[in-house]
Design an enzyme around this catalytic site. Structure first.
Site, mmCIF file in Angstrom:
data_model
loop_
_atom_site.group_PDB
_atom_site.id
_atom_site.type_symbol
_atom_site.label_atom_id
_atom_site.label_comp_id
_atom_site.label_asym_id
_atom_site.label_seq_id
_atom_site.Cartn_x
_atom_site.Cartn_y
_atom_site.Cartn_z
ATOM 1 C CB CYS B 115 -0.928 0.016 1.206
ATOM 2 S SG CYS B 115 -1.930 1.535 1.249
ATOM 3 N N GLY B 222 -5.341 -0.666 -14.727
ATOM 4 C CA GLY B 222 -5.814 0.126 -15.854
ATOM 5 C C GLY B 222 -6.622 -0.605 -16.895
#
Lengths: 231, 291
Positions: B115, B222
């Site tokens: 993260c 994406g």
């Protein structure tokens, strides 16, 4: 049935055709065919695909004429500019209605809006039988949007909407910039305030739109955008 | 061939949008940490020209709250549940994995080793995987960051430490300034960059890791359409996850699945058989299956 029928509560997602849009002062009133979307409760919002952008934009419904959904949009960034540039017969994906709208079970409603915060007021006013309203704008040009509401009292900066609040305002249903909402919250015991936050999804997925409620971060798209307070 | 379609962790709340979760082959939860977390202050997101930044900060109810309030409801959706696990030390990862180990409703554990919006654990990814491996016999996927000079080396290290699969990739740190104030648009400054701009980076990571290790790979980064999913599978992914796309299109799982099937069909049966890893030509052995 157009669209593929995704249901999130009462929300649906469909590709809607753009009708004739209108210029209202610096704003654009974007008219879309309604498709099978429910206009929802005043204060609820829709996610509008902004052509050429990665994320859709949250917009509260301004007017719900038969067969149409109309959104008042201020071109302030690339997404809102793309929406204002839409032309008749273009089509965009729309998801909604989303979130919690205004509670219409109020005895003495007073509508208060600042700037583009006027967006949900025409639909709200219709639902409540045209209650009194106070509108504030930052220029005479912006104040042209006051035509969207009948018989509203209008102030232009440096005057503020709070100057026109009566001593016993009843239930104030408001939408506008954060300082205006904070000022109303400090002055008025019973309020329903429509807040704004950047949102990526509008349906609880991204956790981007949190606001602090009772000491915790809550997603505004689910907990709001209308938050009620009673002192 | 069938390519499972998942969501990327943190990109869907299955309890708010159960219809969307049911359209997936598996639902991946938002990251669960040992203790509840409020997350980072708003504003947390910003759109960029070709993607978006987020800094949510692992807002979650903590493992106890997750097990008591969330997991039973998630299980009723009847979609395989992958639980994303996070923490700030090897002990944190072990603690959450240990708590999940006896839960029949948890199909897979995905370790969020990367993260970009919270402090990193001091241990290496391999040490975190080893700690998790010691705490659970669940299937363990390691989610790696693209922000490393040699992601294949990271893949080999977590494979050696006991990972059963890879999730590639997490977001990569980015920054955007407000046009007027020239201050960061996100309260915490930088955020994790996702969306179409991440796609070639994700593809390169999947390509490198598929050649380096014999593990199933969930490719993500994406994806907007079936062709993007096809690319990830050709690079070596055995499943594909949707992230930012879900924000703009909650109907994307069904659409991407149908588009991917059409892409494969258009290229013919012989192609479908050798699709996974096709980008590598004959230079690699076929990566292992996801299932």
């Amino acid at each position: 049935m157009p669209g593929s029928g995704l249901v999130l509560g009462r929300a649906r997602r469909e590709r809607l055709q753009v009708g004739e849009s209108e210029t209202v002062g610096p704003y654009t009133l974007l008219r879309l065919e309604r498709g099978s979307l429910d206009p929802g409760i005043p204060g609820q919002f829709f996610m509008l695909e902004a052509p050429g952008r990665v994320l859709p934009r949250p917009m509260s419904l301004c007017q719900a004429p038969p067969g149409e959904l109309a959104f008042l949009i201020e071109p302030v960034g690339p997404g809102t500019r793309a929406l204002c540039a839409l032309e008749e017969r273009d089509a965009i994906h729309v998801l909604g209605p989303l979130g919690n709208g205004f509670d219409l079970d109020v005895e003495r409603p007073l509508l208060v809006a600042g700037g583009i915060g006027i967006a949900p007021m025409p639909y709200l006013s219709d639902a409540l039988g045209s209650p009194p309203a106070i509108l504030g704008f930052r220029s005479e040009r912006h104040a042209e949007a006051a035509v969207l509401l009948t018989d509203a009292e209008v102030v232009v900066e440096p005057r503020l909407v709070t100057e026109l609040l009566p001593e016993d305002p009843g239930d104030v249903l408001a939408c506008g910039p954060e300082p205006m909402l904070e000022a109303i919250r400090a002055l008025v015991p019973r309020t329903q305030l429509a807040w704004e936050a950047p949102m990526a999804c509008g349906y609880g997925a991204c956790y981007g739109c949190v606001v602090e409620v009772d000491g915790h971060y809550e997603r505004l798209c689910i907990a709001g955008p209308v938050l009620r307070e009673a002192a | 061939m069938t390519v499972p379609i998942l969501n990327a962790s943190g990109c869907l709340d299955a309890l708010v949008a159960p219809e969307v979760a049911r359209s997936l082959d598996a639902f991946v939860t938002k990251t669960v940490t040992p203790l509840p977390r409020e997350g980072n202050p708003p504003p947390r997101i910003a759109e960029t020209e070709h993607g978006m930044l987020n800094s949510i900060g692992l807002q979650n109810p903590g493992v106890d709250g997750f097990l008591e309030h969330h997991l039973p409801k998630l299980a009723s959706l009847e979609v395989p549940i992958w639980v994303s696990v996070g923490g700030f030390s090897a002990g944190d990862f072990a603690q959450v994995c240990s708590a999940l180990d006896s839960c029949d409703d948890v199909a897979t554990v995905e370790l969020n080793l990367s993260c970009p919006n919270v402090e990193e654990a001091p241990e290496t990814s391999a040490e975190l995987v080893a700690a998790a491996r010691g705490a659970t016999s669940k299937v363990l996927y390691a989610k790696l960051s693209p922000a490393t000079s040699d992601v294949a080396e990271s893949a080999r290290a977590v494979a050696d430490a006991g990972a059963d699969g890879l999730s590639l990739v997490n977001t990569i740190r980015g920054l955007q300034l407000d046009a007027d104030t020239l201050r960061p648009q996100i309260a915490n400054g930088p955020g994790g960059y996702s969306g179409p701009a991440l796609r070639p980076i994700a593809l390169a990571c999947v390509y490198a890791c598929a050649a380096a290790v014999d593990l199933p790979i969930v490719g993500m980064g994406g994806v907007t359409c079936g062709r993007d999913a096809l690319d990830l599978v050709s690079a070596g992914a055995s499943a594909v996850a949707l992230g930012t796309l879900l924000f703009s299109d909650p109907e994307a799982p069904a659409r991407v699945r149908a588009e991917l099937e059409a892409e494969v069909r258009r290229r013919g049966q012989g192609f479908a058989a050798g699709l996974r890893g096709a980008a590598h030509g004959s230079t690699m052995s076929r990566p292992a299956s996801a299932e």
